[in-house]
Write a protein that holds these residues in place. Structure first.
Motif: not given
Length: 140
Positions: A113-123
């Motif tokens: 198991r692992y955790r994905e962490r997503w980040r929104w890049d507005p630029e």
């Protein structure tokens, strides 16, 4: 207040609200598309393709070495399941993932198991996965 001014104000507020909802909808659609592309790349063993979805800041700070890439070529993904997801805020998304991994040399299969962490890049108008490719060896 004249009815025309009131009507104009209501219409402007409605337009602003609709634009905000549309922007949030596009961001949500882009997250779904990025997560689909990521999971498809991982499922099919296209780790170089998945690497392109990793946050550029992470890629620059931690380049993928030929040795690491070769290590990923020694495994086959047999399963990729989302166990849960949540969004702590509008610029972050988190998914809990279970992956089945087969060692191509021993044919031994294991699950991790692992955790994905997503980040929104507005630029860039893109979602990036933080932390790089999943650690399929989990300390091995």
């Amino acid at each position: 207040m004249p009815i025309r001014v009131l009507l104009a104000t209501v219409l402007l507020l409605a337009a602003a609200l609709a634009a905000g909802c549309a922007h949030a909808g596009r961001r949500s659609d882009r997250l779904q598309a990025a997560q689909y592309a990521w999971s498809a790349a991982i499922r099919w063993g296209d780790f170089e393709g998945a690497w392109n979805l990793v946050d550029p800041k992470h890629r620059q700070a931690h380049p993928l070495t030929p040795l690491e890439l070769e290590r990923y070529r020694q495994v086959q993904i047999s399963a990729y399941r989302e166990l849960g997801a949540h969004a702590p805020d509008k610029f972050t998304a988190v998914r809990e993932i279970e992956i089945g991994v087969i060692n191509r040399h021993t044919l031994a299969e294991r699950t991790l198991r692992y955790r994905e962490r997503w980040r929104w890049d507005p630029e860039a108008g893109s979602w990036w996965i933080e932390g790089g490719l999943p650690d399929l060896w989990a300390g091995e």
